[in-house]
Scaffold this active site. Structure first.
Site, mmCIF file in Angstrom:
data_model
loop_
_atom_site.group_PDB
_atom_site.id
_atom_site.type_symbol
_atom_site.label_atom_id
_atom_site.label_comp_id
_atom_site.label_asym_id
_atom_site.label_seq_id
_atom_site.Cartn_x
_atom_site.Cartn_y
_atom_site.Cartn_z
ATOM 1 N N ASP A 161 0.845 -1.191 0.000
ATOM 2 C CA ASP A 161 0.000 0.000 0.000
ATOM 3 C C ASP A 161 0.885 1.247 0.000
ATOM 4 O OD1 ASP A 161 -3.214 0.548 0.960
ATOM 5 O OD2 ASP A 161 -1.791 2.215 1.166
ATOM 6 N N ILE A 162 0.476 2.239 -0.763
ATOM 7 C CA ILE A 162 1.281 3.456 -0.928
ATOM 8 C C ILE A 162 1.256 4.325 0.333
ATOM 9 C CG2 ILE A 162 -0.483 5.014 -1.868
ATOM 10 C CD1 ILE A 162 1.544 5.658 -4.126
ATOM 11 N N ASN A 182 -12.797 -3.325 2.616
ATOM 12 C CA ASN A 182 -13.778 -2.234 2.641
ATOM 13 C C ASN A 182 -14.668 -2.352 1.414
ATOM 14 O OD1 ASN A 182 -12.633 -1.090 4.982
ATOM 15 N ND2 ASN A 182 -11.064 -0.079 3.737
ATOM 16 N N VAL A 235 -11.186 2.710 -3.600
ATOM 17 C CA VAL A 235 -10.815 2.237 -4.942
ATOM 18 C C VAL A 235 -11.790 1.130 -5.361
ATOM 19 C CG1 VAL A 235 -9.015 1.223 -6.370
ATOM 20 C CG2 VAL A 235 -8.384 2.789 -4.514
ATOM 21 N N HIS A 239 -10.056 -5.317 -3.305
ATOM 22 C CA HIS A 239 -8.738 -5.471 -2.691
ATOM 23 C C HIS A 239 -8.922 -5.871 -1.246
ATOM 24 C CE1 HIS A 239 -10.049 -1.278 -2.496
ATOM 25 N NE2 HIS A 239 -9.418 -1.160 -1.333
HETATM 26 P P1 AMP Z 1 -9.834 1.421 0.326
HETATM 27 O O1 AMP Z 1 -10.153 2.652 1.135
HETATM 28 O O2 AMP Z 1 -10.150 0.145 1.071
HETATM 29 O O3 AMP Z 1 -10.453 1.458 -1.059
HETATM 30 O O4 AMP Z 1 -8.273 1.380 0.180
HETATM 31 C C1 AMP Z 1 -7.571 1.854 -0.930
HETATM 32 C C2 AMP Z 1 -6.114 1.745 -0.601
HETATM 33 O O5 AMP Z 1 -5.377 1.880 -1.790
HETATM 34 C C3 AMP Z 1 -5.612 2.808 0.374
HETATM 35 O O6 AMP Z 1 -5.052 2.163 1.517
HETATM 36 C C4 AMP Z 1 -4.548 3.552 -0.446
HETATM 37 O O7 AMP Z 1 -3.448 3.974 0.332
HETATM 38 C C5 AMP Z 1 -4.170 2.513 -1.480
HETATM 39 N N1 AMP Z 1 -3.622 3.046 -2.720
HETATM 40 C C6 AMP Z 1 -4.120 4.052 -3.493
HETATM 41 N N2 AMP Z 1 -3.352 4.233 -4.569
HETATM 42 C C7 AMP Z 1 -2.350 3.332 -4.491
HETATM 43 C C8 AMP Z 1 -1.225 3.020 -5.320
HETATM 44 N N3 AMP Z 1 -0.966 3.686 -6.448
HETATM 45 N N4 AMP Z 1 -0.394 2.020 -4.924
HETATM 46 C C9 AMP Z 1 -0.624 1.355 -3.784
HETATM 47 N N5 AMP Z 1 -1.676 1.585 -2.970
HETATM 48 C C10 AMP Z 1 -2.526 2.560 -3.318
#
Ligand code: AMP
Length: 123
Positions: A35-36, A93, A102, A106
């Site tokens: 995760d970023i 989530n 997103v 995931h």
């Molecule tokens: P959610 O709120 O469950 O949809 O989580 C989305 C996750 O994606 C968050 O923890 C972000 O930090 C992660 N995220 C967003 N963009 C990226 C990316 N380019 N690479 C890795 N993780 C990401």
């Protein structure tokens, strides 16, 4: 596969190779990457390569092979990250109330330290 799937979501772009990721593991049906914005010492995301918006979509529409591969990937990544003994938390989530940002399925794997209570109590 849901007709509502957004091909421009950030994980679709990662899967297409349009933007990079810090890869942990990959197989025919899954990709796992850091995760970023890590929320704990270990924070890895496991995604299916198929265009599934969320867990409901995946459980309803993914093939048995895709579903088996997804859960096998989670176990594999837990091993790669060395979390079996210490433990970890999985989070998926989903939708508005689940605070999903997103719209590509995931599962978050969180660990490497105590992750704390499951939810904040309501006041
Ligand atoms: P959610 O709120 O469950 O949809 O989580 C989305 C996750 O994606 C968050 O923890 C972000 O930090 C992660 N995220 C967003 N963009 C990226 C990316 N380019 N690479 C890795 N993780 C990401």
């Amino acid at each position: 596969m849901s007709g509502l799937y957004d091909q421009q979501n950030i994980f679709a772009k990662i899967l297409r190779g349009d933007i990079p990721c810090n890869k942990v593991d990959e197989c025919d049906h899954t990709l796992s990457f850091y995760d970023i914005q890590p929320q704990r010492k270990v924070h890895i995301l496991v995604i299916p390569k198929g265009a599934y918006t969320d867990m409901t979509d995946f459980c309803t529409n993914a093939s048995a092979e895709e579903q088996t591969a997804y859960f096998a990937a989670i176990a594999r990544v837990v091993g790669i990250a060395g979390l079996e003994k210490s433990g970890y938390r999985l989070i998926a989530n989903t939708g508005t109330d689940g605070h999903q940002d997103v719209p590509h399925l995931h599962i978050h794997i969180l660990g490497g330290e105590a992750v704390g209570p499951m939810l904040h109590r309501k006041a």
